[in-house]
Design an enzyme around this catalytic site. Sequence first.
Site, PDB file in Angstrom:
ATOM      1  N   GLY A  69       0.948  -1.280   0.276  1.00 29.28           N
ATOM      2  CA  GLY A  69      -0.114   0.085   0.573  1.00 29.28           C
ATOM      3  C   GLY A  69       0.829   1.027  -0.201  1.00 29.28           C
ATOM      4  O   GLY A  69       0.019   2.042   0.481  1.00 29.28           O
ATOM      5  N   GLN A  70       2.067   1.087   0.315  1.00 30.07           N
ATOM      6  CA  GLN A  70       2.964   2.107   0.013  1.00 30.07           C
ATOM      7  C   GLN A  70       2.327   2.739  -1.206  1.00 30.07           C
ATOM      8  O   GLN A  70       2.061   2.417  -2.258  1.00 30.07           O
ATOM      9  CB  GLN A  70       4.757   2.170  -0.169  1.00 30.07           C
ATOM     10  CG  GLN A  70       5.268   1.272   0.762  1.00 30.07           C
ATOM     11  CD  GLN A  70       4.678   2.073   2.605  1.00 30.07           C
ATOM     12  OE1 GLN A  70       5.053   3.192   2.184  1.00 30.07           O
ATOM     13  NE2 GLN A  70       4.431   1.033   3.728  1.00 30.07           N
ATOM     14  N   ARG A  71       2.335   4.816  -1.267  1.00 31.66           N
ATOM     15  CA  ARG A  71       2.385   5.626  -2.184  1.00 31.66           C
ATOM     16  C   ARG A  71       3.195   5.659  -4.332  1.00 31.66           C
ATOM     17  O   ARG A  71       2.658   5.249  -4.470  1.00 31.66           O
ATOM     18  CB  ARG A  71       2.507   6.520  -1.658  1.00 31.66           C
ATOM     19  CG  ARG A  71       1.844   7.919  -2.133  1.00 31.66           C
ATOM     20  CD  ARG A  71       2.418   9.050  -2.096  1.00 31.66           C
ATOM     21  NE  ARG A  71       1.867   9.415  -1.155  1.00 31.66           N
ATOM     22  CZ  ARG A  71       0.542   9.984  -0.587  1.00 31.66           C
ATOM     23  NH1 ARG A  71      -0.423  10.800  -1.649  1.00 31.66           N
ATOM     24  NH2 ARG A  71      -0.291  10.334   0.320  1.00 31.66           N
ATOM     25  N   ILE A  73       3.817   2.736  -4.831  1.00 24.59           N
ATOM     26  CA  ILE A  73       3.788   1.100  -5.748  1.00 24.59           C
ATOM     27  C   ILE A  73       1.450   1.084  -6.129  1.00 24.59           C
ATOM     28  O   ILE A  73       1.167   0.797  -6.047  1.00 24.59           O
ATOM     29  CB  ILE A  73       3.709   0.129  -4.769  1.00 24.59           C
ATOM     30  CG1 ILE A  73       3.709  -0.283  -3.327  1.00 24.59           C
ATOM     31  CG2 ILE A  73       5.352   0.099  -5.186  1.00 24.59           C
ATOM     32  CD1 ILE A  73       3.933  -1.380  -2.681  1.00 24.59           C
TER      33      ILE A  73
ATOM     34  N   HIS B 298       7.983   8.473   5.510  1.00 18.78           N
ATOM     35  CA  HIS B 298       7.849   9.502   4.385  1.00 18.78           C
ATOM     36  C   HIS B 298       8.203  10.319   4.292  1.00 18.78           C
ATOM     37  O   HIS B 298       8.238  11.456   5.042  1.00 18.78           O
ATOM     38  CB  HIS B 298       7.172   9.133   3.978  1.00 18.78           C
ATOM     39  CG  HIS B 298       5.706   7.867   4.050  1.00 18.78           C
ATOM     40  ND1 HIS B 298       4.537   7.725   4.259  1.00 18.78           N
ATOM     41  CD2 HIS B 298       6.211   6.125   3.950  1.00 18.78           C
ATOM     42  CE1 HIS B 298       3.675   5.965   4.110  1.00 18.78           C
ATOM     43  NE2 HIS B 298       5.402   5.910   4.035  1.00 18.78           N
TER      44      HIS B 298
END
Lengths: 185, 385
Positions: A69-71, A73, B298
Amino acid sequence: MGLLSIIRKIKRKEKEMRILMVGLDNSGKTTIVLKINGEDTSVISPTLGFNIKTITYNKYTLNIWDVGGQRTIRSYWRNYFEQTDGLVWVVDSSDLRRLDDCKFELHNLLKEERLSGASLLILANKQDIHGALSPHEIAKVLNLEGLDRTRHWEIVGCSAYTGAGLLEGFDWLVQDIASRIYMLD
Amino acid sequence: MAGEEEGNQASTETLDHPPAPAAHPKHAAMLERLSNRHQQSLSRKPDPNSPDSTHSFLSLFSQSKLSIESNISLLRRQSTDQTNPALKSDLEKIFTSISHLEKLVAENSYSLPSFEVRTCLEAVSSLKQTLDTLASDIVPIKRFSFRNKKDPSSVVNAIESGKTEFHGSGEPSCPVGDLLGFKEREKKAPSSVVNVIESESRVTELEEKPSFRVWDSPGFKDRENEVLVREFKGLEMGEFSLTGLSSCEVRLTGCLRALFVHKLRDCKVYVGPVFGSVLIEEVEGCVFVLASHQIRIHRARGSDFYLRVRSRPIIEDCSGVRFGPYCLGYDGIERDLKESNLDEETGNWANVDDFRWLKAVQSPNWSILPESERIGRVTIVSSDK
């Protein structure tokens, strides 16, 4: 129900279901899959890519696709849409700040035509954490009542850590898919 | 081809007399299946393929289609009166009857010519579309929006249970919990008492109409040049968040379940074991000392992370971040680490995955802190003393 789905129902012989697990990073997708499969959940790295698990559930075979779910990917999610019978959207109920983000990604996903017939299960995960929102509150924030009326959906509170609610959610999903796909049996 | 012939033959056989015992078991099974199917179709419908049955279906279909259409146009005429409460239920009724129609088509799709199936489905979908446009005219879709409201009930809870919790509200108010906290803010204590009273009076007001709340997790928010200390006892602490801090030093001791960090600048953050995950976004020039089961970072720039992690830490959209081993100490940390299942050094602090650098060669975005540049062991002395 389009012509395509009728043909699919006629063609479908084996009791297989394809289930796609998506949601923001840190929502607990991999932990949920491992937990229902009865595996160890103490060491799980953030998913780089995807995992596939085949699980026998009642008389059905579930092919569960657990996609990272990382942005970075999220744009690859669309590669997994084809032939999806059930969609599981996992929410971190304790991550209040990113609920807006979560809502945006969910509604963006549901615009996808290839997912238009898929049953939607929303898992309000991490209910065991003090301060997590209830499934009812999550449903409000995500504006689930505003979904297309043809969409079959359900929201279930769960905890991947304790396992509570997971079977309830998957029971609904499998039942719903079965009643759509195997209606003509 | 041969199979097809056999099939035809078999079906004609079943019409007149029972099939002769077949030599091949598979073949026998097939014959039986065919005869069963034939019997079924005989008992259910006299002749499914005859034009009659198609004809009767089509007339049934067009009948219900007409009735739905007339219902829709009736509703449209009524829709000028927006206040009519029956409108919504009428809409639902029409919607269900369309679904019934759709189901009818699906059930008969076996016996219908494909052209008819297609036309019927098209008719159904056009009906749906008409209804949808009508529905959006009658019932405007309510859009959800966040409203800025405090959560007074939990403020009161926090006071009652004597727990130190801060509910950031965006206003520069002094948090309730810090009444028990620092000397430097003691002078502001009266103002926070006023705040609490205000919130309490608002509780009754809000209870009458339980509208949607906007939550803030317990945590520190919008501070500058402060030392922020919090001690968690036992495992009852859930999530905690650090938001919008600048040039602060944060010391969190004890166990917690989840930690969210957002928008920190030039801060030093020392945290006890997190039994769960840590999410860090948009930090710059910070030092973090963390122990957790999962760590995601992030959009961090020029920051150092001293970690103990059970899984591989990940970075995304980061640059100039460096990693070293966990180096925090306080009274009872060994017990807390053990309770959180983090007592073992896994060495994962050096196994960083960069989601922006999916190549075998080392990512340019992160590096391992040279031993000469690492900070020494950080020891937090309890503020009670």
